[in-house]
Design a protein around this motif. Structure first.
Motif, short mmCIF file in Angstrom:
data_model
loop_
_atom_site.label_atom_id
_atom_site.label_comp_id
_atom_site.label_asym_id
_atom_site.label_seq_id
_atom_site.Cartn_x
_atom_site.Cartn_y
_atom_site.Cartn_z
N LEU A 45 34.91 7.51 -10.05
CA LEU A 45 33.61 7.53 -9.38
C LEU A 45 33.24 6.16 -8.83
N GLU A 46 33.51 5.12 -9.58
CA GLU A 46 33.16 3.77 -9.13
C GLU A 46 33.91 3.39 -7.85
N VAL A 47 35.16 3.79 -7.76
CA VAL A 47 35.94 3.51 -6.55
C VAL A 47 35.35 4.27 -5.36
N ALA A 48 35.00 5.53 -5.56
CA ALA A 48 34.43 6.33 -4.47
C ALA A 48 33.10 5.75 -4.00
N VAL A 49 32.25 5.34 -4.92
CA VAL A 49 30.97 4.75 -4.55
C VAL A 49 31.17 3.42 -3.82
N ALA A 50 32.11 2.63 -4.28
CA ALA A 50 32.39 1.35 -3.62
C ALA A 50 32.87 1.57 -2.19
N VAL A 51 33.76 2.54 -1.99
CA VAL A 51 34.25 2.84 -0.64
C VAL A 51 33.10 3.31 0.24
N ALA A 52 32.23 4.17 -0.28
CA ALA A 52 31.11 4.69 0.50
C ALA A 52 30.12 3.59 0.86
N ASP A 53 29.82 2.71 -0.09
CA ASP A 53 28.82 1.67 0.17
C ASP A 53 29.38 0.51 0.98
N ALA A 54 30.69 0.38 1.04
CA ALA A 54 31.31 -0.71 1.81
C ALA A 54 31.57 -0.32 3.26
N ILE A 55 31.24 0.90 3.65
CA ILE A 55 31.45 1.33 5.03
C ILE A 55 30.64 0.43 5.95
N GLU A 56 31.30 -0.09 6.97
CA GLU A 56 30.68 -1.07 7.87
C GLU A 56 29.90 -0.39 8.99
N LEU A 57 29.07 0.57 8.64
CA LEU A 57 28.16 1.23 9.58
C LEU A 57 26.74 1.04 9.06
N ASP A 58 25.76 1.17 9.96
CA ASP A 58 24.37 1.05 9.52
C ASP A 58 24.07 2.16 8.53
N HIS A 59 23.70 1.75 7.32
CA HIS A 59 23.33 2.74 6.31
C HIS A 59 22.38 2.11 5.30
N ARG A 60 21.77 3.00 4.55
CA ARG A 60 20.82 2.58 3.53
C ARG A 60 21.11 3.37 2.27
N ARG A 61 21.28 2.68 1.19
CA ARG A 61 21.50 3.32 -0.11
C ARG A 61 20.18 3.96 -0.55
N VAL A 62 20.21 5.26 -0.77
CA VAL A 62 19.01 6.00 -1.17
C VAL A 62 18.95 6.18 -2.67
N PHE A 63 20.09 6.47 -3.28
CA PHE A 63 20.14 6.73 -4.71
C PHE A 63 21.50 6.34 -5.24
N ILE A 64 21.49 5.76 -6.44
CA ILE A 64 22.74 5.49 -7.15
C ILE A 64 22.47 5.70 -8.63
N GLN A 65 23.42 6.28 -9.30
CA GLN A 65 23.30 6.51 -10.73
C GLN A 65 22.99 5.18 -11.41
N PRO A 66 22.00 5.15 -12.31
CA PRO A 66 21.58 3.87 -12.93
C PRO A 66 22.72 3.10 -13.59
N GLU A 67 23.66 3.78 -14.25
CA GLU A 67 24.78 3.08 -14.88
C GLU A 67 25.65 2.37 -13.84
N LEU A 68 25.81 2.99 -12.69
CA LEU A 68 26.60 2.37 -11.62
C LEU A 68 25.85 1.21 -10.99
N ALA A 69 24.54 1.35 -10.85
CA ALA A 69 23.74 0.30 -10.22
C ALA A 69 23.81 -1.00 -11.00
N GLU A 70 23.97 -0.91 -12.32
CA GLU A 70 24.01 -2.10 -13.16
C GLU A 70 25.42 -2.67 -13.31
N SER A 71 26.39 -2.03 -12.72
CA SER A 71 27.79 -2.43 -12.88
C SER A 71 28.13 -3.63 -12.00
N ALA A 72 28.54 -4.71 -12.62
CA ALA A 72 28.97 -5.89 -11.87
C ALA A 72 30.31 -5.63 -11.18
N SER A 73 31.14 -4.80 -11.79
CA SER A 73 32.45 -4.52 -11.18
C SER A 73 32.29 -3.72 -9.89
#
Length: 136
Positions: free
Chosen positions: A70-98
């Motif tokens: 899941l962390e890899v999938a979220v990283a790939v989605a959030d690293a997309i170089e298009l205009d976007h805005r993060r609306v929601f992320i699971q709290p455990e993932l949001a706190e992840s430094a990795s």
């Protein structure tokens, strides 16, 4: 070009599988299994970029699922170089430094690839210009 939401979900009965959906309207954030939501100005291009980043992990096309962490999938989605805005992320993932490190690494890799392609283009132009100067 149509704006929309990119949703990443997991199911408890399918560990290690991430489902990807898109939607036009604002999604219900209380859905069970919802892990990440981002709004993109061009949802079709975002889906294409996500697939490009996860193509080696494709599990099925209908429904679109990937066998990936899941962390890899979220990283790939959030690293997309298009205009976007993060609306929601699971709290455990949001706190992840990795996760932040993965996103930064992917963005750096995208930038390096862009620089490489620009260098190849410039070399090709230089080659064509020199070729044009040769007497025939």
């Amino acid at each position: 070009m149509q704006a929309g939401y990119l949703l990443l979900e997991t199911q408890p009965d399918r560990p290690g599988v991430v489902s990807v959906r898109t939607g036009d309207g604002f999604p219900r954030l209380d859905r069970p299994g919802l892990r990440f939501v981002a709004r993109f100005d061009d949802i079709d291009a975002a889906l294409m970029h996500l697939h490009q980043g996860l193509r080696r992990h494709l599990n099925s096309l209908e429904p679109r699922t990937y066998r990936v962490d899941l962390e890899v999938a979220v990283a790939v989605a959030d690293a997309i170089e298009l205009d976007h805005r993060r609306v929601f992320i699971q709290p455990e993932l949001a706190e992840s430094a990795s996760l932040d490190q993965r996103i930064k690494g992917l963005r750096l890799r995208h930038q390096r690839f862009d620089l490489l392609m620009q260098a190849v283009g410039l070399l090709a132009l230089l080659f064509l210009a020199l070729w044009g100067l040769l007497p025939i």
